[in-house]
Design a protein around this motif. Sequence first.
Motif, PDB file in Angstrom:
ATOM      1  N   GLY A   1      45.767  33.736  43.696  1.00  0.00           N
ATOM      2  CA  GLY A   1      44.428  33.200  43.747  1.00  0.00           C
ATOM      3  C   GLY A   1      43.400  34.048  44.460  1.00  0.00           C
ATOM      4  O   GLY A   1      42.444  34.511  43.862  1.00  0.00           O
ATOM      5  N   THR A   2      43.595  34.283  45.744  1.00  0.00           N
ATOM      6  CA  THR A   2      42.515  34.895  46.521  1.00  0.00           C
ATOM      7  C   THR A   2      42.323  36.369  46.221  1.00  0.00           C
ATOM      8  O   THR A   2      41.215  36.888  46.329  1.00  0.00           O
ATOM      9  CB  THR A   2      42.770  34.748  48.030  1.00  0.00           C
ATOM     10  N   GLY A   3      43.397  37.077  45.881  1.00  0.00           N
ATOM     11  CA  GLY A   3      43.303  38.521  45.683  1.00  0.00           C
ATOM     12  C   GLY A   3      43.086  39.276  46.977  1.00  0.00           C
ATOM     13  O   GLY A   3      42.776  40.469  46.961  1.00  0.00           O
TER      14      GLY A   3
ATOM     15  N   ARG B   1      51.847  21.823  42.487  1.00  0.00           N
ATOM     16  CA  ARG B   1      50.942  21.980  41.350  1.00  0.00           C
ATOM     17  C   ARG B   1      49.489  22.051  41.805  1.00  0.00           C
ATOM     18  O   ARG B   1      48.686  22.798  41.248  1.00  0.00           O
ATOM     19  CB  ARG B   1      51.122  20.811  40.375  1.00  0.00           C
ATOM     20  N   SER B   2      49.155  21.298  42.845  1.00  0.00           N
ATOM     21  CA  SER B   2      47.774  21.293  43.328  1.00  0.00           C
ATOM     22  C   SER B   2      47.356  22.657  43.856  1.00  0.00           C
ATOM     23  O   SER B   2      46.211  23.085  43.676  1.00  0.00           O
ATOM     24  CB  SER B   2      47.598  20.234  44.418  1.00  0.00           C
ATOM     25  N   VAL B   3      48.283  23.355  44.500  1.00  0.00           N
ATOM     26  CA  VAL B   3      47.976  24.692  45.027  1.00  0.00           C
ATOM     27  C   VAL B   3      47.854  25.689  43.880  1.00  0.00           C
ATOM     28  O   VAL B   3      46.961  26.544  43.874  1.00  0.00           O
ATOM     29  CB  VAL B   3      49.049  25.140  46.044  1.00  0.00           C
ATOM     30  N   THR B   4      48.744  25.583  42.904  1.00  0.00           N
ATOM     31  CA  THR B   4      48.638  26.427  41.716  1.00  0.00           C
ATOM     32  C   THR B   4      47.263  26.252  41.068  1.00  0.00           C
ATOM     33  O   THR B   4      46.624  27.222  40.644  1.00  0.00           O
ATOM     34  CB  THR B   4      49.732  26.075  40.699  1.00  0.00           C
TER      35      THR B   4
ATOM     36  N   GLY C   1      44.506  29.195  41.335  1.00  0.00           N
ATOM     37  CA  GLY C   1      44.306  29.791  40.016  1.00  0.00           C
ATOM     38  C   GLY C   1      42.852  29.771  39.585  1.00  0.00           C
ATOM     39  O   GLY C   1      42.348  30.773  39.066  1.00  0.00           O
ATOM     40  N   ILE C   2      42.165  28.659  39.813  1.00  0.00           N
ATOM     41  CA  ILE C   2      40.754  28.604  39.404  1.00  0.00           C
ATOM     42  C   ILE C   2      39.907  29.505  40.283  1.00  0.00           C
ATOM     43  O   ILE C   2      38.886  30.054  39.835  1.00  0.00           O
ATOM     44  CB  ILE C   2      40.230  27.148  39.414  1.00  0.00           C
ATOM     45  N   ASP C   3      40.316  29.711  41.512  1.00  0.00           N
ATOM     46  CA  ASP C   3      39.614  30.659  42.380  1.00  0.00           C
ATOM     47  C   ASP C   3      39.733  32.073  41.822  1.00  0.00           C
ATOM     48  O   ASP C   3      38.754  32.827  41.796  1.00  0.00           O
ATOM     49  CB  ASP C   3      40.195  30.583  43.792  1.00  0.00           C
ATOM     50  N   ALA C   4      40.932  32.437  41.366  1.00  0.00           N
ATOM     51  CA  ALA C   4      41.122  33.765  40.777  1.00  0.00           C
ATOM     52  C   ALA C   4      40.269  33.939  39.529  1.00  0.00           C
ATOM     53  O   ALA C   4      39.656  34.990  39.318  1.00  0.00           O
ATOM     54  CB  ALA C   4      42.602  33.980  40.443  1.00  0.00           C
ATOM     55  N   VAL C   5      40.213  32.903  38.687  1.00  0.00           N
ATOM     56  CA  VAL C   5      39.366  32.958  37.490  1.00  0.00           C
ATOM     57  C   VAL C   5      37.911  33.184  37.891  1.00  0.00           C
ATOM     58  O   VAL C   5      37.196  34.009  37.296  1.00  0.00           O
ATOM     59  CB  VAL C   5      39.508  31.660  36.667  1.00  0.00           C
TER      60      VAL C   5
ATOM     61  N   PHE D   1      46.683  30.308  32.857  1.00  0.00           N
ATOM     62  CA  PHE D   1      46.426  29.281  33.856  1.00  0.00           C
ATOM     63  C   PHE D   1      47.005  27.935  33.422  1.00  0.00           C
ATOM     64  O   PHE D   1      47.732  27.271  34.173  1.00  0.00           O
ATOM     65  CB  PHE D   1      44.920  29.180  34.103  1.00  0.00           C
ATOM     66  N   GLU D   2      46.693  27.527  32.193  1.00  0.00           N
ATOM     67  CA  GLU D   2      47.222  26.247  31.710  1.00  0.00           C
ATOM     68  C   GLU D   2      48.739  26.284  31.567  1.00  0.00           C
ATOM     69  O   GLU D   2      49.414  25.272  31.777  1.00  0.00           O
ATOM     70  CB  GLU D   2      46.561  25.897  30.379  1.00  0.00           C
ATOM     71  N   THR D   3      49.288  27.462  31.258  1.00  0.00           N
ATOM     72  CA  THR D   3      50.739  27.584  31.096  1.00  0.00           C
ATOM     73  C   THR D   3      51.475  27.311  32.394  1.00  0.00           C
ATOM     74  O   THR D   3      52.471  26.579  32.419  1.00  0.00           O
ATOM     75  CB  THR D   3      51.119  28.976  30.568  1.00  0.00           C
ATOM     76  N   VAL D   4      50.994  27.888  33.503  1.00  0.00           N
ATOM     77  CA  VAL D   4      51.698  27.677  34.775  1.00  0.00           C
ATOM     78  C   VAL D   4      51.551  26.237  35.257  1.00  0.00           C
ATOM     79  O   VAL D   4      52.409  25.744  36.007  1.00  0.00           O
ATOM     80  CB  VAL D   4      51.234  28.662  35.868  1.00  0.00           C
ATOM     81  N   LEU D   5      50.500  25.559  34.822  1.00  0.00           N
ATOM     82  CA  LEU D   5      50.370  24.145  35.166  1.00  0.00           C
ATOM     83  C   LEU D   5      51.330  23.301  34.335  1.00  0.00           C
ATOM     84  O   LEU D   5      51.933  22.344  34.833  1.00  0.00           O
ATOM     85  CB  LEU D   5      48.931  23.684  34.927  1.00  0.00           C
TER      86      LEU D   5
END
Length: 351
Positions: A113-115, A157-160, A164-168, A199-203
Motif C-alpha cells: 500500500g504505502t510504497g 481483509r480490511s487492511v488489504t 490497496g486503495i492507497d496504492a492505487v 485489487f479485486e482479486t486479492v479481496l
Amino acid sequence: MGGHRVLLVTDPGLEHVGHPQRAVRVMRDAGLEVFLFDGVKENPTEREVDAGVVFARSHHVDCIVAVGGGSSMDCAKGINFILTNGGRMADYKGHGRATQPMLPSVGVPTTAGTGSEAQSFALITDERSHLKMACGDRKAAFRVSILDPELTLSQPRSVTAVTGIDAVAHAVESFVCTKRNPVSAMCALSAFRYLEPNFETVLRAPHDLAARSAMQVGSYLAGMAIENAMLGVCHSCANPLTAHYGITHGVAIGIMLPHVVRFNGPAVGNLYAELVGESGRGHGRGAADALAARLTELTGAAGLPQSLKACNVSDTILPLLAEEANQQWTARFNPRAVTEAEILKIYQAAW
C-alpha cells in the motif's frame, strides 16, 4: 550491510502472526544481535520516533531493519534521522537536510500500500498541528527492500482494502501531479497496470499469491513514482479527516479520490484517458468520469464507505477541514491549482 547490532522496528500488532519473531530468528541465525523495538503506532509521531531513538542508543545499534506497514517504515527512517543527525523531526522537513551519514537499513513490507519501502521520505505527524511532516533524504532510503507476498497473507481483509486503495491513489495522483516526469510517469502507469486488475482479486481470493505479488510490485512502483514526482490534493484532503475523526488513511483516500479525479478532469483529462485505457472501462464517458467510476467500483468491492457522511463527518466541520487541507504540502502539486474554497467544494461533493 556491514552492521552487526540490528534495530528491528515493527508494531505490536504483528506479533500474533509471527513476523517479528521470524525476522529475529533469521537474523540471529546469521550471527547478528537483534534488538526489537515494537513501539510503532499508526501514523507515527515524534513521540514514537524519540522512543525508538532512546531504545536504539541504549543498545548501540549500527543498522536498522523495518518489518511492517508504512508506519513501521516511516518510524524506522525517522529514528535513523535523529539517531545519526540529532535534533527533531521538524528540522528535516523537506529534502536533503541531513548532514551526517545515516545507518544502513532494510525495509520488509507486510502490506501492499504505502510504497514507503521505495521512498527516501519519512512521514511523521506533528502532534501539535496534526500535519504530516515529509522528511526526506537520499541517505534515509532503504538500501534493500524485500518484497515477499507471503507476508501479506496475514493481513485482515480490511487492511488489504485500505492499503490497496492507497496504492492505487499513489499511482493515480503521481501520474498527473505537476512534478510528473518521464520516470515518474513510467512508474505510475506500470503501477496502475499491476494494481487496478489485481485489487479485486486479492479481496475475492486472499490466498492468490500471484495477485498478492502483483499488488506488492504495484505498490513499490507507485512508491517510486512518488519518489520521483509527488502526490496531489487527495492526500491533502485525507490527512485532516484522520486527524479530526480518526478515519483510517486508506478509507479517507478512497472516499476523496473519485471527487478529486472529477475536479482535475478539465486539466488532465488526457492523462486520465491513459489510465482508463488500461482498465478498459471508458465506454464513451469522459476520461475523468470513467476513471472516477472505476475507482468507486474498487472501493465498493472493498466494502469501504462511499461518503464522508457515512463516516459520521459533520458538514459543519468541512470549512475547517478545507482550511487545514489547503495547508498540506501535497496540495501544491495538484495538476489543477486549488484554493481553500475549491477544496471545500471537493469535500462537499464527497459528503
